[in-house]
Design an enzyme around this catalytic site. Sequence first.
Site, PDB file in Angstrom:
ATOM      1  N   LYS A 182      39.593   2.642   8.557  1.00 19.27           N
ATOM      2  CA  LYS A 182      41.036   2.780   8.683  1.00 19.27           C
ATOM      3  C   LYS A 182      41.310   3.808   9.777  1.00 19.27           C
ATOM      4  CE  LYS A 182      43.511   5.665   7.410  1.00 19.27           C
ATOM      5  NZ  LYS A 182      44.147   6.896   8.021  1.00 19.27           N
ATOM      6  N   THR A 193      41.779  10.768  12.889  1.00 24.94           N
ATOM      7  CA  THR A 193      42.277  10.427  11.566  1.00 24.94           C
ATOM      8  C   THR A 193      41.759   9.053  11.236  1.00 24.94           C
ATOM      9  OG1 THR A 193      44.224  11.739  11.929  1.00 24.94           O
ATOM     10  CG2 THR A 193      44.294  10.257  10.089  1.00 24.94           C
TER      11      THR A 193
END
Length: 406
Positions: A182, A193
Site C-alpha cells: 500500500k 508511507t
Amino acid sequence: MTEAGAYRQIPGGVTAARGFSASGVPAGLKKDGKLDLALIYSEAPASAAGVYTTNLVKAAPLELTRRRVAAGTARAVIINAGNANACTGERGLTDAAAMARAAASSLGISEEEVLVASTGVIGVPLPVEKIAAAAPKAAASLSKENHTLASRAIMTTDLVPKEYAVQVHIKRSVVTIGGMAKGSGMIHPNMATMLCFITTDAAIGSEALQTALKKAVDRSFNMITVDGDTSTNDMVLALANGQAGNPEIKTDTEDYRLFYEGLLEVCTALAKMIARDGEGATRLIEVNVTGAPTKQDARLAARSVVGSNLFKAAVFGKDANWGRILCALGYSGATFDPTRADIFIGDVQVARNGGAVEFDEERATEMLNQDPVTVFVDLKSGAYSATAWGCDLTYDYVRINGSYRT
C-alpha cells in the site's frame, strides 16, 4: 501470464506461494464498515527479513516488528489501516503487543511469531479493542483466495489494491514469490508511507533473505517518490517458509541470483504501482539516467528529476520544460559535466549538450500525455545507469492532503 528472464508472472499476490493464506475484514477503524484489518499466515515457521523507514520518528508497531524480525523467524503478520499507532508513547507499544496477542490467540501460535504493522493517522491512540474483537474473524477467514481482500484492507488513500507474484525455477523446484503493498502519499526514497509484505515458499535462511531484500528494496522502493515526504511506519517484510522443497539458497550462488531476480521483479512491480497511484496522480513518470560516473551518481540524478515538483507539475500540464529536468540534475548531488547532458522526453530530444535544441512541441506534448511518461538522460560522463519512478503533481494532491485527518 507473462515471462521475463528467469521468472514468470502468475496471479495470487501474497498467497501465491505454497503454505500462505490471507484475509481482510472490517474492524471498525475506518468509517462505513470498510475493510481495515488484514492477516497473513504461514502454515510453517518462516525465515523473516525486514527493511524499515529511515525516519527518526518510528511508530510502535515498527519497533515491535523490528525486534521480532531480528530473531529470524515468524508465522504471521497482522496489519491495520486507519490508525498509524505512531507518536503514541508507551501505550502505543502496549497496543502493538496486544494486536500481536490477539492474532496469536486466534491462530493458536506463539505471540513472538506475529509481526505487526499499522498505517493511517499519526498521534491518535489505537482502538486496539476493536482489533482484538475482529482478530478471530480475520483468522477464520484465512484462505488462498482472499489475497485481494487483504490488499484492500491495508489501503488508506490508495485508489487501487497492489499485488503481484512470480514463479522462478531453481534447480528442479518451482519457487513462488508474491506480495502486496500500500502507498499513495508521503512517498520518497529511503522508505516512504508504504507497507509491503512479501511471501515466498523458497527455502532460504533469514540472513540470505535479508541480504536479498535490502538490495531489492534499494533498487525498487527506494527509487520511487510522490511528494518528498518519508513517514513513520514504513516497512517491507518478507517471509520464506521453505515449502517449495528446493535446496536451501545460499548467497553468491546461481540459485541466489535466480531468487533475487524474481524478488526484484516483485518489488519493482509493486513500487511502480505505488508511484502510479500517487495521490491525485494522472500519470506515472519513469526517468532513466545513463552515462553516470558512478552508480550512486546515476541514482541521485534519476531520483532528483522524478522528485522535482516543478517537473512533476510540468508533466501534469504537458509542458516540455526541459530546463526543469536539467535544473534537477544540477542540484541532485551527482557528479557530471552539465555541458554534455542530453535529454529526451519519450522519443523527442529536447536538449543536447546541456543546451537548447529545436524540437517538435506537438510531438513532445504527445509524449507527455503517455502513461508512463518516459524521460531519458545521458550524462555522457561514465558507464553507470539507474531508473526512478514517480508521478505528476496535480490539484487533487492538495485537495486530498488539505483534509487528510478530517
